[in-house]
Design an enzyme around this catalytic site. Structure first.
Site, PDB file in Angstrom:
ATOM      1  N   LYS A  28      23.839  36.782   7.270  1.00  0.00           N
ATOM      2  CA  LYS A  28      24.661  35.721   6.663  1.00  0.00           C
ATOM      3  C   LYS A  28      25.512  36.342   5.572  1.00  0.00           C
ATOM      4  CE  LYS A  28      23.357  32.218   3.816  1.00  0.00           C
ATOM      5  NZ  LYS A  28      22.932  30.867   3.365  1.00  0.00           N
ATOM      6  N   ARG A  38      19.194  24.221   4.841  1.00  0.00           N
ATOM      7  CA  ARG A  38      17.928  24.977   4.722  1.00  0.00           C
ATOM      8  C   ARG A  38      17.414  24.994   3.283  1.00  0.00           C
ATOM      9  NH1 ARG A  38      19.316  28.994   0.991  1.00  0.00           N
ATOM     10  NH2 ARG A  38      19.899  30.966   1.958  1.00  0.00           N
ATOM     11  N   GLN A  68      24.428  21.111  -2.827  1.00  0.00           N
ATOM     12  CA  GLN A  68      22.973  21.331  -2.710  1.00  0.00           C
ATOM     13  C   GLN A  68      22.215  20.088  -3.148  1.00  0.00           C
ATOM     14  OE1 GLN A  68      22.633  24.110  -1.061  1.00  0.00           O
ATOM     15  NE2 GLN A  68      24.768  24.571  -1.561  1.00  0.00           N
ATOM     16  N   GLY A 102      19.092  26.109  -8.314  1.00  0.00           N
ATOM     17  CA  GLY A 102      20.427  26.524  -8.754  1.00  0.00           C
ATOM     18  C   GLY A 102      20.529  27.952  -9.253  1.00  0.00           C
ATOM     19  N   SER A 152      13.415  28.660  -5.838  1.00  0.00           N
ATOM     20  CA  SER A 152      13.984  29.374  -4.689  1.00  0.00           C
ATOM     21  C   SER A 152      15.300  30.035  -5.070  1.00  0.00           C
ATOM     22  CB  SER A 152      14.198  28.424  -3.513  1.00  0.00           C
ATOM     23  OG  SER A 152      15.382  27.685  -3.662  1.00  0.00           O
TER      24      SER A 152
END
Ligand SMILES: NC(=O)c1ccc[n+]([C@@H]2O[C@H](COP(=O)([O-])OP(=O)(O)OC[C@H]3O[C@@H](n4cnc5c(N)ncnc54)[C@H](O)[C@@H]3O)[C@@H](O)[C@H]2O)c1
Length: 328
Positions: free
Chosen positions: A72, A115, A143, A226, A300
């Protein structure tokens, strides 16, 4: 579709072909495979473009469980929102993991949002209290939308408290959320309204914490998505100090997440803090929430295994339903 065909999937096809519950199930397998060392995901290459206030990430991955290889490329142009353009653009290339043949190219703007929301959905399912019903969301961008959808897929939400900065964007966000999920939204006026929230998602480009620790409810679960650079943060250091911290990938979190790196530098987390990977909880190696009062944080930074899990699922679905455009 013969195995050598090469397909392009637009944003619309990605959006219409993979549901949030499907994406959450795919995250489970992707993170399990990552934490068990089956998936091969080196630290991504980060190409800075300071003059453009931008950076581009190159994210390679091999996912044996999906028999797929992927790359990606995602651009983050921080001045884009002011130009009315998305912050993030991306493309994902999928190759056959058994013979290397190119299989597909996907628009990765929505793929990334899907995702990322699905990962928070999975984390919420594993870590938030079962009866959690009030979600607070910080940020009203791409997001933030899928964060709400991810959480709504795993908990019965009564209300979403929206902490936005710009009134017009915040109202548009609330309308979108209500149209898509039917969940009531409330635009937040006072920071201490956060005390109502059972689950908090932060999805901003902030460099400083977006809430104060003393405004958190006991037993709250937080998804922080973020902060993706060592100098950006959304969650107070004190919260990370007292919480059970779960990450997507330990090496990436320690290298890239300001929410982890900065409190470590400040001495709040000790020299060698132990973080759990979400895939270790999925695999049953580590325990999630241990008490009703515990604060849990899922931090994340995003992992290519997540992208490839969704992309290769779509490639297989396309063979059955003739989705996308054949390029070769
Ligand atoms: N963890 C992951 O896997 C993952 C995936 C994709 C994007 N991201 C990151 O998520 C963040 C948001 O991405 P996006 O695509 O939604 O961007 P966006 O530009 O669409 O939205 C950003 C939002 O943050 C808000 N914001 C900015 N600064 C703020 C501050 N100081 N306080 C409160 N709110 C603030 C903006 O008003 C806006 O609503 C980015 O930093 C991006 O790199 C993470």
């Amino acid at each position: 579709m013969p195995s050598h065909s090469f397909r392009y999937f637009s944003r619309q096809v990605v959006e219409e072909s993979v549901t949030m519950p499907e994406a959450i199930a795919l995250m489970k397998e992707a993170f399990r495979s990552l934490s068990l060392g089956e998936a091969v995901v080196p630290l991504r290459v980060n190409l800075p473009q300071p003059a453009q206030n931008a950076q581009t990430l190159f994210m390679p991955v091999f996912l044996p469980s999906a028999e797929a290889l992927g790359l990606k490329m995602v651009t983050i142009f921080r001045d884009n929102p002011a130009r009315d353009l998305p912050l993030i653009h991306g493309l994902m290339l999928v190759m056959d993991g058994n013979n290397g043949q190119p299989l597909a190219l996907l628009d990765a703007e929505y793929l990334t949002a899907l995702r990322t929301g699905a990962a928070s959905g999975l984390a919420t399912d594993l870590l938030a209290k079962k009866e959690a019903s009030v979600l607070a969301i910080f940020g009203t961008g791409a997001q933030a939308r899928t964060q709400v959808e991810g959480v709504a897929a795993v908990r019965s939400l009564q209300k979403v408290l929206v902490f936005g900065r710009n009134r017009k964007n915040t109202e548009a966000f609330c309308n979108d959320i209500y149209t898509k999920t039917g969940i009531k939204t409330e635009i937040v006026q006072q920071p201490d309204q956060l005390l109502e929230a059972d689950i908090v998602c932060t999805a901003t480009t902030s460099n400083v914490p977006v809430f104060e620790h003393h405004h958190l409810k006991k037993g709250v679960h937080i998804n922080g998505v973020g902060s993706y650079r060592p100098d950006t943060r959304e969650i107070p250091g004190l919260t990370l100090q007292v919480a059970k911290v779960v990450v997507d990938q330990r090496t990436a979190a320690a290298a890239e997440a300001g929410d982890i790196v900065l409190p470590m530098k400040e001495g709040l987390l000790g020299n060698d803090p132990i973080f759990i990977e979400i895939g270790e909880i999925v695999a049953g190696i580590k325990q999630g929430r241990c008490s009703e009062d515990e604060i849990t944080v899922f931090k994340s930074v995003g992992n290519a295994a997540q992208d490839l899990a969704v992309a290769s699922y779509l490639v297989k679905k396309a063979q059955k339903y003739d989705l996308g455009v054949n390029l070769a």
